[in-house]
Scaffold this active site. Structure first.
Site, PDB file in Angstrom:
ATOM      1  N   ASP A 199      62.767  42.910  55.721  1.00 45.57           N
ATOM      2  CA  ASP A 199      61.334  43.088  55.976  1.00 45.57           C
ATOM      3  C   ASP A 199      60.926  42.483  57.330  1.00 45.57           C
ATOM      4  O   ASP A 199      60.051  43.009  58.007  1.00 45.57           O
ATOM      5  CB  ASP A 199      60.549  42.409  54.836  1.00 45.57           C
ATOM      6  CG  ASP A 199      59.070  42.740  54.848  1.00 45.57           C
ATOM      7  OD1 ASP A 199      58.718  43.856  55.276  1.00 45.57           O
ATOM      8  OD2 ASP A 199      58.267  41.883  54.424  1.00 45.57           O
ATOM      9  N   ASP A 257      56.605  48.170  66.255  1.00 44.24           N
ATOM     10  CA  ASP A 257      56.805  46.884  65.605  1.00 44.24           C
ATOM     11  C   ASP A 257      55.495  46.148  65.840  1.00 44.24           C
ATOM     12  O   ASP A 257      55.186  45.755  66.972  1.00 44.24           O
ATOM     13  CB  ASP A 257      57.963  46.110  66.246  1.00 44.24           C
ATOM     14  CG  ASP A 257      58.209  44.803  65.516  1.00 44.24           C
ATOM     15  OD1 ASP A 257      57.225  44.114  65.201  1.00 44.24           O
ATOM     16  OD2 ASP A 257      59.364  44.473  65.259  1.00 44.24           O
ATOM     17  N   HIS A 258      54.705  45.969  64.782  1.00 44.65           N
ATOM     18  CA  HIS A 258      53.324  45.526  65.024  1.00 44.65           C
ATOM     19  C   HIS A 258      53.257  44.110  65.615  1.00 44.65           C
ATOM     20  O   HIS A 258      52.230  43.725  66.165  1.00 44.65           O
ATOM     21  CB  HIS A 258      52.454  45.682  63.768  1.00 44.65           C
ATOM     22  CG  HIS A 258      52.581  44.557  62.796  1.00 44.65           C
ATOM     23  ND1 HIS A 258      53.555  44.515  61.842  1.00 44.65           N
ATOM     24  CD2 HIS A 258      51.861  43.424  62.633  1.00 44.65           C
ATOM     25  CE1 HIS A 258      53.437  43.411  61.136  1.00 44.65           C
ATOM     26  NE2 HIS A 258      52.401  42.718  61.596  1.00 44.65           N
ATOM     27  N   HIS A 291      60.581  42.058  63.434  1.00 42.33           N
ATOM     28  CA  HIS A 291      59.623  41.113  64.010  1.00 42.33           C
ATOM     29  C   HIS A 291      60.297  39.887  64.653  1.00 42.33           C
ATOM     30  O   HIS A 291      60.016  39.548  65.800  1.00 42.33           O
ATOM     31  CB  HIS A 291      58.646  40.620  62.947  1.00 42.33           C
ATOM     32  CG  HIS A 291      57.963  41.735  62.209  1.00 42.33           C
ATOM     33  ND1 HIS A 291      57.647  42.934  62.805  1.00 42.33           N
ATOM     34  CD2 HIS A 291      57.524  41.836  60.926  1.00 42.33           C
ATOM     35  CE1 HIS A 291      57.048  43.715  61.909  1.00 42.33           C
ATOM     36  NE2 HIS A 291      56.970  43.074  60.772  1.00 42.33           N
ATOM     37  N   LYS A 339      57.888  33.986  52.300  1.00 40.24           N
ATOM     38  CA  LYS A 339      56.600  34.163  51.622  1.00 40.24           C
ATOM     39  C   LYS A 339      56.334  32.928  50.772  1.00 40.24           C
ATOM     40  O   LYS A 339      57.263  32.204  50.395  1.00 40.24           O
ATOM     41  CB  LYS A 339      56.650  35.381  50.700  1.00 40.24           C
ATOM     42  CG  LYS A 339      56.982  36.668  51.419  1.00 40.24           C
ATOM     43  CD  LYS A 339      55.814  37.610  51.401  1.00 40.24           C
ATOM     44  CE  LYS A 339      56.119  38.923  52.082  1.00 40.24           C
ATOM     45  NZ  LYS A 339      55.173  39.239  53.155  1.00 40.24           N
ATOM     46  N   ASP A 395      50.571  69.762  52.204  1.00 39.76           N
ATOM     47  CA  ASP A 395      51.758  69.055  51.712  1.00 39.76           C
ATOM     48  C   ASP A 395      52.694  68.820  52.906  1.00 39.76           C
ATOM     49  O   ASP A 395      53.011  69.765  53.631  1.00 39.76           O
ATOM     50  CB  ASP A 395      52.412  69.975  50.662  1.00 39.76           C
ATOM     51  CG  ASP A 395      53.556  69.304  49.962  1.00 39.76           C
ATOM     52  OD1 ASP A 395      54.253  68.498  50.604  1.00 39.76           O
ATOM     53  OD2 ASP A 395      53.750  69.601  48.764  1.00 39.76           O
ATOM     54  N   LYS A 409      50.643  41.881  69.079  1.00 42.18           N
ATOM     55  CA  LYS A 409      49.929  40.595  69.090  1.00 42.18           C
ATOM     56  C   LYS A 409      49.852  40.062  70.517  1.00 42.18           C
ATOM     57  O   LYS A 409      50.871  39.992  71.202  1.00 42.18           O
ATOM     58  CB  LYS A 409      50.651  39.571  68.193  1.00 42.18           C
ATOM     59  CG  LYS A 409      50.682  39.966  66.714  1.00 42.18           C
ATOM     60  CD  LYS A 409      51.354  38.898  65.885  1.00 42.18           C
ATOM     61  CE  LYS A 409      51.676  39.373  64.474  1.00 42.18           C
ATOM     62  NZ  LYS A 409      50.528  39.606  63.606  1.00 42.18           N
TER      63      LYS A 409
HETATM   64  C1  BG6 Z   1      55.008  43.296  57.691  1.00 40.15           C
HETATM   65  C2  BG6 Z   1      55.790  42.926  56.454  1.00 40.15           C
HETATM   66  O1  BG6 Z   1      55.804  44.080  58.549  1.00 40.15           O
HETATM   67  O2  BG6 Z   1      54.593  42.116  58.375  1.00 40.15           O
HETATM   68  C3  BG6 Z   1      54.949  42.032  55.555  1.00 40.15           C
HETATM   69  O3  BG6 Z   1      56.172  44.098  55.762  1.00 40.15           O
HETATM   70  C4  BG6 Z   1      54.415  40.843  56.310  1.00 40.15           C
HETATM   71  O4  BG6 Z   1      55.703  41.615  54.426  1.00 40.15           O
HETATM   72  C5  BG6 Z   1      53.726  41.286  57.612  1.00 40.15           C
HETATM   73  O5  BG6 Z   1      53.475  40.174  55.483  1.00 40.15           O
HETATM   74  C6  BG6 Z   1      53.352  40.096  58.475  1.00 40.15           C
HETATM   75  O6  BG6 Z   1      52.559  40.525  59.535  1.00 40.15           O
HETATM   76  P1  BG6 Z   1      51.327  39.667  60.074  1.00 40.15           P
HETATM   77  O7  BG6 Z   1      50.824  40.448  61.240  1.00 40.15           O
HETATM   78  O8  BG6 Z   1      50.354  39.559  58.931  1.00 40.15           O
HETATM   79  O9  BG6 Z   1      51.895  38.349  60.453  1.00 40.15           O
END
Ligand code: BG6
Length: 506
Positions: free
Chosen positions: A249, A191-192, A254, A350, A98, A196
């Site tokens: 979001d 921050d993904h 991003h 979206k 946990d 890229k």
């Molecule tokens: C995420 C958001 O951080 O990024 C999502 O929470 C979004 O809502 C996504 O769809 C977009 O990422 P990517 O890499 O698919 O463009």
């Protein structure tokens, strides 16, 4: 990333994933580790420890992750390579516990000591919080109390996923909590978007070419448009989205990272701290946002890529009278020497017509004197378009003479497509980020001050939107390019958005 030439395996270490059974682990973290194994960028000595509350054996955990990996690879028409997989699978141990209980951390400590001794991991541990954000302070605190973040005998790093706070106050509180137990350099806030390739390439384009730097300023640039359009709806994330909305979001994280990449001053070196300092400086120069600088939207029912889709208010776990925005657009003013008077227009939403992300830089128009007979609206300005996804590349649009006796101009395009020049190893987008953590390169991660500065910028809008109900929601049809009001935002300045489309052809 990196601007430095890293291409050797990282040092021996343990990676501990909290949320070992979660979606992120299955869809992104483990596939990324597999891809790192493929490119020889996984530590030679690795222990992968998964922590989650369910009871299961290490063998069961490994088998479940393999099934998922097979489906991830299949999307790319690939089959699993058993030799590669065995490099990852052979290192895996599952620990049931946990997240809130101290005994989980004492067991983890014992396990890490054992693995360290057996496998010679140099005391190095990377902790990855692939969990819901409510657990971030819990896990960080418990790791700290158990002295698991003590980095005197090897590195100890912690990856924090998004969302990093919900507003300025919660981001500050989370930073304060993390910094109570960890040093800033131990924290890797993901921050993904920075994972890229096309985003990282912005730095290469700007600072690796003598061509662009002299024109990268208010003398030559009229304005910048940043678009992150998605065709998907909120899918199964209605509950999360109702508490979040498009602005929270996507924008302070991003889209602001894209702004920073385009607009920051050249760093004195490519060291993480030098780059992060320039980004922080840039955020300081962005002017506070007024409600007249922003537009919100929510999608109605419509047709996306030939399929009928429901309105946001009809999505699962969404209130039938929800006022949450699924679209946000804004005008940013950057008050510094380079960008004064050059607006940055941002939009994301979206259920737009297609998935398309790009940064479009519009250059100032040439003097018309020579082309008096050409209707001005036919004389397009020059554009540099950085395509982030899905058709990754760079386009330069400029005017050329149409063949024939008359001097007539037409906008033409020079194209660079990543796929034509580079073989890109299959990737899920987390490879570079995980690798960078393993080698201790924080360039692509956000520092505490950056995160707080970004939240501070959007704070007045979040408050304003919360206090006033939106009018005319839903205000755009699914499958469209967003609300009309977003066009007005640019029209006020005598400008218009570029069409949201894929730039396959010309
Ligand atoms: C995420 C958001 O951080 O990024 C999502 O929470 C979004 O809502 C996504 O769809 C977009 O990422 P990517 O890499 O698919 O463009």
């Amino acid at each position: 990333m990196s601007m430095q030439s890293h291409n050797a395996p990282p040092p021996a270490c343990a990676i501990v994933i909290f949320g070992a059974n979660g979606d992120l682990t299955k869809r992104l973290v483990v596939p990324a580790l597999y891809n790192l194994a493929r490119t020889g960028l996984l530590p030679k000595n690795l222990a992968l420890v998964g922590v989650d509350h369910n009871k299961k054996t290490s063998e069961e955990w490994t088998a479940q992750l393999k099934v998922f990996l097979v489906t991830v690879l299949a999307k790319n028409s690939e089959e699993i390579d058993e030799t590669l997989w065995s490099k990852v699978a052979g290192s895996m141990t599952f620990l049931s516990g946990d997240f809130e209980k101290p005994e989980t951390y004492s067991q983890l400590k014992g396990l890490l000591a054992e693995l360290n001794q057996k496998q010679g991991l140099g005391g190095n541990v990377l902790f990855y919080m692939a969990v819901a954000d409510r657990f971030f302070p819990v896990i960080a605190g418990k790791l700290g109390e158990a002295a698991l973040m003590d980095d005197t005998k090897g590195f100890r790093r912690l990856i924090v996923e998004k969302p990093f706070g919900h507003d300025l106050a919660s981001a500050r509180a989370l930073n304060a909590c993390l910094l109570k137990y960890l040093k800033e350099e131990q924290i890797y806030r993901i921050d993904h978007f920075l994972g890229k390739e096309t985003v990282q390439n912005i730095m290469a384009l700007r600072f690796g070419n003598g061509l662009f730097e002299p024109i990268w300023n208010r003398d030559r640039i009229d304005h910048v448009q940043i678009t992150v359009a998605e065709s998907i709806g909120v899918e199964t994330r209605g509950k999360f989205y109702e508490a979040t909305g498009a602005l929270r979001d996507m924008i302070p994280n991003h889209l602001f990272q894209l702004v920073a990449m385009v607009a920051m001053e050249p760093p004195v070196s490519f060291d993480a701290e030098d780059i992060r300092a320039k980004k922080a400086e840039l955020f300081k120069a962005i002017q506070p946002l007024a409600l007249t600088d922003v537009v919100r939207g929510q999608y109605d029912a419509g047709t996306v890529q030939d399929a009928s889709v429901p309105a946001y208010r009809k999505e699962p776990n969404v209130s039938p009278d929800s006022n949450i925005e699924t679209y946000a657009a804004m005008r940013l003013k950057i008050d510094n020497w380079r960008w004064a008077g050059v607006p940055f227009y941002l939009r994301t939403g979206k259920r737009l017509n297609i998935r398309s992300s790009e940064i479009a830089i519009r250059f100032k128009q040439a003097p018309y004197a020579l082309f008096r007979d050409t209707p001005v609206d036919e004389l397009d300005a020059d554009w540099l378009i950085l395509r982030i996804q899905p058709d990754e590349g760079i386009r330069l649009r400029f005017n050329a003479k149409r063949p024939g006796p008359a001097m007539m101009l037409e906008s033409v395009s020079m194209r660079f497509n990543y796929k034509d020049y580079f073989h890109q190893a299959p990737a899920v987008g987390y490879e570079t980020l995980i690798y960078d953590c393993l080698i201790g390169d924080a360039t692509l991660f956000q520092r505490a001050d950056q995160v707080e500065a970004a939240w501070a910028l959007v704070e007045p809008v979040l408050k304003g939107w919360q206090d006033t109900n939106p009018r005319h929601f839903p205000n755009y049809a699914a499958g469209s390019e967003g609300p009309i009001a977003a066009n007005d935002l640019l029209a006020k300045d005598g400008r218009s958005w570029r069409a949201i489309r894929i730039l396959g052809g010309k």
